[in-house]
Design a protein around this motif. Structure first.
Motif, PDB file in Angstrom:
ATOM      1  N   SER A 135       0.814  -1.224   0.000  1.00  0.00           N
ATOM      2  CA  SER A 135       0.000   0.000   0.000  1.00  0.00           C
ATOM      3  C   SER A 135       0.842   1.267   0.000  1.00  0.00           C
ATOM      4  N   PHE A 136       2.145   1.126   0.273  1.00  0.00           N
ATOM      5  CA  PHE A 136       3.022   2.297   0.310  1.00  0.00           C
ATOM      6  C   PHE A 136       3.220   2.809  -1.120  1.00  0.00           C
ATOM      7  N   PRO A 137       3.171   4.113  -1.336  1.00  0.00           N
ATOM      8  CA  PRO A 137       3.169   4.621  -2.721  1.00  0.00           C
ATOM      9  C   PRO A 137       4.476   4.460  -3.475  1.00  0.00           C
ATOM     10  N   ALA A 138       5.615   4.325  -2.804  1.00  0.00           N
ATOM     11  CA  ALA A 138       6.902   4.256  -3.510  1.00  0.00           C
ATOM     12  C   ALA A 138       7.105   2.893  -4.173  1.00  0.00           C
ATOM     13  N   ARG A 139       7.613   2.928  -5.408  1.00  0.00           N
ATOM     14  CA  ARG A 139       7.905   1.705  -6.149  1.00  0.00           C
ATOM     15  C   ARG A 139       9.387   1.542  -6.441  1.00  0.00           C
ATOM     16  N   ASN A 140      10.188   2.502  -6.047  1.00  0.00           N
ATOM     17  CA  ASN A 140      11.637   2.396  -6.180  1.00  0.00           C
ATOM     18  C   ASN A 140      12.275   3.332  -5.161  1.00  0.00           C
ATOM     19  N   LEU A 141      13.601   3.318  -5.082  1.00  0.00           N
ATOM     20  CA  LEU A 141      14.305   4.106  -4.070  1.00  0.00           C
ATOM     21  C   LEU A 141      14.086   5.601  -4.278  1.00  0.00           C
ATOM     22  N   ASP A 142      14.129   6.064  -5.505  1.00  0.00           N
ATOM     23  CA  ASP A 142      13.946   7.497  -5.762  1.00  0.00           C
ATOM     24  C   ASP A 142      12.572   7.971  -5.301  1.00  0.00           C
ATOM     25  N   GLU A 143      11.551   7.167  -5.547  1.00  0.00           N
ATOM     26  CA  GLU A 143      10.206   7.546  -5.113  1.00  0.00           C
ATOM     27  C   GLU A 143      10.091   7.524  -3.588  1.00  0.00           C
ATOM     28  N   LEU A 144      10.782   6.587  -2.940  1.00  0.00           N
ATOM     29  CA  LEU A 144      10.788   6.551  -1.476  1.00  0.00           C
ATOM     30  C   LEU A 144      11.426   7.814  -0.915  1.00  0.00           C
ATOM     31  N   VAL A 145      12.575   8.196  -1.462  1.00  0.00           N
ATOM     32  CA  VAL A 145      13.274   9.393  -0.993  1.00  0.00           C
ATOM     33  C   VAL A 145      12.401  10.628  -1.200  1.00  0.00           C
ATOM     34  N   ALA A 146      11.759  10.734  -2.365  1.00  0.00           N
ATOM     35  CA  ALA A 146      10.893  11.883  -2.650  1.00  0.00           C
ATOM     36  C   ALA A 146       9.715  11.931  -1.680  1.00  0.00           C
ATOM     37  N   TYR A 147       9.135  10.777  -1.393  1.00  0.00           N
ATOM     38  CA  TYR A 147       7.995  10.727  -0.468  1.00  0.00           C
ATOM     39  C   TYR A 147       8.429  11.111   0.948  1.00  0.00           C
ATOM     40  N   ALA A 148       9.583  10.603   1.374  1.00  0.00           N
ATOM     41  CA  ALA A 148      10.064  10.909   2.721  1.00  0.00           C
ATOM     42  C   ALA A 148      10.390  12.396   2.871  1.00  0.00           C
ATOM     43  N   LYS A 149      10.932  12.997   1.820  1.00  0.00           N
ATOM     44  CA  LYS A 149      11.235  14.434   1.882  1.00  0.00           C
ATOM     45  C   LYS A 149       9.968  15.265   1.878  1.00  0.00           C
ATOM     46  N   THR A 194       6.796  -9.054   9.931  1.00  0.00           N
ATOM     47  CA  THR A 194       5.374  -9.380  10.065  1.00  0.00           C
ATOM     48  C   THR A 194       4.526  -8.124  10.182  1.00  0.00           C
ATOM     49  N   ASP A 195       5.002  -7.132  10.919  1.00  0.00           N
ATOM     50  CA  ASP A 195       4.225  -5.902  11.066  1.00  0.00           C
ATOM     51  C   ASP A 195       4.237  -5.057   9.797  1.00  0.00           C
ATOM     52  N   VAL A 196       5.293  -5.148   9.007  1.00  0.00           N
ATOM     53  CA  VAL A 196       5.284  -4.459   7.718  1.00  0.00           C
ATOM     54  C   VAL A 196       4.301  -5.149   6.776  1.00  0.00           C
ATOM     55  N   VAL A 197       4.274  -6.462   6.799  1.00  0.00           N
ATOM     56  CA  VAL A 197       3.289  -7.203   6.002  1.00  0.00           C
ATOM     57  C   VAL A 197       1.871  -6.808   6.412  1.00  0.00           C
ATOM     58  N   ALA A 198       1.649  -6.637   7.724  1.00  0.00           N
ATOM     59  CA  ALA A 198       0.314  -6.297   8.227  1.00  0.00           C
ATOM     60  C   ALA A 198      -0.052  -4.837   8.006  1.00  0.00           C
ATOM     61  N   GLY A 199       0.913  -4.022   7.570  1.00  0.00           N
ATOM     62  CA  GLY A 199       0.630  -2.615   7.329  1.00  0.00           C
ATOM     63  C   GLY A 199       0.760  -1.741   8.549  1.00  0.00           C
ATOM     64  N   GLN A 200       1.296  -2.279   9.643  1.00  0.00           N
ATOM     65  CA  GLN A 200       1.489  -1.465  10.840  1.00  0.00           C
ATOM     66  C   GLN A 200       2.595  -0.428  10.627  1.00  0.00           C
ATOM     67  N   LEU A 201       3.589  -0.793   9.819  1.00  0.00           N
ATOM     68  CA  LEU A 201       4.681   0.100   9.446  1.00  0.00           C
ATOM     69  C   LEU A 201       4.908  -0.050   7.945  1.00  0.00           C
ATOM     70  N   PRO A 202       5.414   0.979   7.283  1.00  0.00           N
ATOM     71  CA  PRO A 202       5.504   0.896   5.823  1.00  0.00           C
ATOM     72  C   PRO A 202       6.717   0.167   5.272  1.00  0.00           C
ATOM     73  N   MET A 203       7.835   0.078   6.023  1.00  0.00           N
ATOM     74  CA  MET A 203       9.055  -0.419   5.384  1.00  0.00           C
ATOM     75  C   MET A 203      10.028  -1.042   6.373  1.00  0.00           C
ATOM     76  N   THR A 204      10.941  -1.846   5.836  1.00  0.00           N
ATOM     77  CA  THR A 204      12.026  -2.414   6.613  1.00  0.00           C
ATOM     78  C   THR A 204      13.114  -2.891   5.662  1.00  0.00           C
ATOM     79  N   PHE A 205      14.313  -3.065   6.182  1.00  0.00           N
ATOM     80  CA  PHE A 205      15.352  -3.806   5.491  1.00  0.00           C
ATOM     81  C   PHE A 205      15.347  -5.218   6.071  1.00  0.00           C
ATOM     82  N   GLY A 206      15.355  -6.211   5.208  1.00  0.00           N
ATOM     83  CA  GLY A 206      15.353  -7.578   5.694  1.00  0.00           C
ATOM     84  C   GLY A 206      16.296  -8.454   4.892  1.00  0.00           C
TER      85      GLY A 206
END
Length: 321
Positions: A135-149, A194-206
């Motif tokens: 559900s998070f809108p970013a589909r690549n690293l650049d979009e993630l950085v833009a969204y976070a900014k 598990t919480d990222v899968v559930a949508g409690q948080l948007p992202m993680t490194f795994g």
């Protein structure tokens, strides 16, 4: 007479060469070997240790026992091997984080990573992936950085706990890309994912083996691999670049003072096990890749690893008493 003296001198030299030579060539191993794994059973490091141990038993003619000694983020088992007799019957098989990150993270650890161990070899590497809830809108690293900014301080990321590799990767991302992210530590990587899968948080490194099943089932979206080049495990995943390139490795160590002939024979034996095609397939199924390493190359790599993570931990502000 001269010939006899030469023979006697040669014999004396062999004795003076120390017990390691005789042990390695004739009497070693004299009893079962123990691989101490300072992490819990079932993880990637444990599976790799057991696979190598199984392959070694025929080569060395003795059982190779895997002993899990988890605790204190790997410090307990690592300290146990640091204090073990250097007789070639106890070795450490550890994940990179316990060996290179813990000395910088903790105010005190029960081992010195340089003085207490003799490096034998790297066994395998496993890539880390940046993943988000679909559900998070970013589909690549650049979009993630833009969204976070555009949403400073509102994007959270999960980790396995303070000072863990996925926590530090998040801190590296913040520093390198100049974004504000909120760190949420969990008690383990599985709970974080598990919480990222559930949508409690948007992202993680795994780790690849930890999150790739969720990616394959569509429960997580992968944005990239923490590397400067694609991984052979999934070459379609884009690399995140040099600034976020992290090699998560698993290594084999002997206690300091272990005779070099024993270290060399163990290295050659393990290398032969890793070279078998079925071992390569087993590691690939786990989400890891075998490594061409030697005692010398592994030893040469470690000072840079220790210095790198010391700086990353310092920059992150993470600390455990």
């Amino acid at each position: 007479m001269m010939q006899r003296r030469k023979l006697m001198a040669a014999a004396a030299a062999a004795v003076c060469a120390g017990p390691g030579l005789g042990l390695a060539q004739a009497g070693w191993p004299a009893r079962p070997i123990t691989f101490v794994v300072p992490q819990a059973p079932g993880g990637a490091n444990d599976v790799i240790a057991r696979a190598v141990a199984q392959g070694l038993e025929n080569a060395l003619g003795q059982p190779v026992i895997v002993e899990n000694r988890p605790g204190a983020n790997g410090n307990l088992g690592t300290g146990q091997v640091a204090r073990a007799a250097a007789d070639g019957h106890t070795f450490l098989v550890t994940a990179q984080s316990a060996y290179t990150i813990n000395p910088a993270l903790y105010s005190r650890v029960p081992f010195d990573p340089v003085k207490d161990f003799t490096p034998v070899m790297q066994l395998a590497v496993a890539p880390y992936l940046l993943v988000v809830n679909p559900s998070f809108p970013a589909r690549n690293l650049d979009e993630l950085v833009a969204y976070a900014k555009a949403n400073p301080g509102k994007v959270e990321y999960a980790s396995a706990g303070n000072g863990t590799l996925n926590h530090l990767l998040g801190e590296m991302l913040k520093k390198q890309k100049g974004v504000e992210l909120l760190h949420v530590p969990y008690k383990g990587a599985s709970a974080a994912a598990t919480d990222v899968v559930a949508g409690q948080l948007p992202m993680t490194f795994g780790s690849f083996p930890g999150v790739m099943p969720f990616v394959a089932s569509g429960k997580l979206r992968v944005l990239g691999v923490a590397s400067d080049r694609p991984t052979t495990l999934a070459p379609e995943i884009p690399p995140l670049g040099k600034e976020l390139a992290v090699t998560s490795w698993y290594g084999l160590f002997a206690p300091a003072g272990t005779p070099q002939p024993i270290v060399d024979r163990l290295y050659q034996s393990v290398r032969a096990v890793l070279a078998k095609p079925e071992m390569g397939e087993r590691l690939k199924a786990l989400g890891a890749e075998r490594v061409e390493s030697s005692p010398q190359s592994f030893k040469a790599m470690l000072p840079g690893e220790l210095a790198h993570w010391r700086q990353v931990v310092r920059d992150s502000g993470a600390h455990i008493d």
